[in-house]
Design a protein around this motif. Structure first.
Motif, PDB file in Angstrom:
ATOM      1  N   ASP A 223       2.549   7.008  -6.734  1.00 29.17           N
ATOM      2  CA  ASP A 223       0.710   7.227  -7.417  1.00 29.17           C
ATOM      3  C   ASP A 223       0.860   9.389  -6.412  1.00 29.17           C
ATOM      4  OD1 ASP A 223      -0.711   5.676  -8.491  1.00 29.17           O
ATOM      5  OD2 ASP A 223      -1.733   5.431  -5.865  1.00 29.17           O
ATOM      6  N   SER A 224       2.364   9.271  -5.846  1.00 28.82           N
ATOM      7  CA  SER A 224       2.475  10.302  -5.316  1.00 28.82           C
ATOM      8  C   SER A 224       3.810  10.785  -6.287  1.00 28.82           C
ATOM      9  CB  SER A 224       2.687  11.057  -4.148  1.00 28.82           C
ATOM     10  OG  SER A 224       3.900  10.417  -3.836  1.00 28.82           O
TER      11      SER A 224
ATOM     12  N   ALA B 278       3.728  10.127 -10.003  1.00 27.77           N
ATOM     13  CA  ALA B 278       3.676  10.071 -11.019  1.00 27.77           C
ATOM     14  C   ALA B 278       2.541  11.545 -11.169  1.00 27.77           C
ATOM     15  CB  ALA B 278       2.545   9.016 -11.389  1.00 27.77           C
ATOM     16  N   GLU B 279       2.121  11.931 -10.136  1.00 29.72           N
ATOM     17  CA  GLU B 279       1.383  12.828  -9.945  1.00 29.72           C
ATOM     18  C   GLU B 279       2.489  14.192  -9.691  1.00 29.72           C
ATOM     19  OE1 GLU B 279      -1.408  15.216  -6.207  1.00 29.72           O
ATOM     20  OE2 GLU B 279      -1.370  13.435  -6.243  1.00 29.72           O
TER      21      GLU B 279
ATOM     22  N   ASP C   2       0.779  -1.306   0.024  1.00 29.87           N
ATOM     23  CA  ASP C   2      -0.022   0.108  -0.396  1.00 29.87           C
ATOM     24  C   ASP C   2       0.345   1.777   0.282  1.00 29.87           C
ATOM     25  OD1 ASP C   2      -2.643  -1.203  -0.099  1.00 29.87           O
ATOM     26  OD2 ASP C   2      -2.794  -1.722   1.999  1.00 29.87           O
TER      27      ASP C   2
ATOM     28  N   ARG D 224       2.185   1.269  -3.278  1.00 26.29           N
ATOM     29  CA  ARG D 224       1.486   2.302  -3.997  1.00 26.29           C
ATOM     30  C   ARG D 224       1.260   3.272  -4.411  1.00 26.29           C
ATOM     31  NH1 ARG D 224      -1.481  -2.162  -2.688  1.00 26.29           N
ATOM     32  NH2 ARG D 224      -0.836  -4.213  -4.609  1.00 26.29           N
ATOM     33  N   ASP D 225       0.942   3.856  -2.513  1.00 21.05           N
ATOM     34  CA  ASP D 225       1.024   5.316  -2.934  1.00 21.05           C
ATOM     35  C   ASP D 225       2.027   6.538  -2.883  1.00 21.05           C
ATOM     36  OD1 ASP D 225      -1.474   5.103  -1.437  1.00 21.05           O
ATOM     37  OD2 ASP D 225      -1.015   4.801   0.905  1.00 21.05           O
TER      38      ASP D 225
END
Length: 117
Positions: free
Chosen positions: A82-83, A85-86, A75, A78-79
């Motif tokens: 994601d951050s 990629a953002e 998890d 993944r976070d």
């Protein structure tokens, strides 16, 4: 002389009786020791079985805890992805610059490590 014979005969009877009692005592002790040995063996088997069950239970609990920790790590990763990629979407030039600089540093370190050998 008759008294001596009687006394010797009585002493022999007592010795014979004592030998019979000693034999009975040895037989009784051997039977009791055998019973204690069987009881001890049964207790040992029970304790070993209980220890094996406890070990298996501990291993199962460790597996569950490891899975839980792995889920937490997945998890978090993944976070983080994601951050990242953002951040790349928000600041593509900055991300490219950081990636280029990191690659340049790694290449420098790799070359300096090869020249020392």
């Amino acid at each position: 002389m008759s008294n001596v014979k009687d006394n010797l005969s009585e002493a022999g009877s007592h010795l014979k009786s004592a030998a019979v009692h000693a034999g009975d005592s040895v037989k009784g002790a051997a039977a009791a020791a055998g019973d204690e040995l069987r009881l001890g063996r049964a207790n040992m088997k029970a304790e070993l079985a209980d220890g094996a069950v406890a070990g298996i239970t501990a291993a199962e609990e460790m597996g569950a805890a490891a899975k839980e920790q792995m889920d937490v790590l997945m998890d978090k990763s993944r976070d983080m992805i994601d951050s990242t990629a953002e951040l790349i979407r928000e600041r593509p030039l900055t991300a490219f610059g950081v990636a280029f600089a990191a690659g340049w540093v790694i290449a420098k370190l790799a070359r300096s490590g090869n020249s020392e050998k």
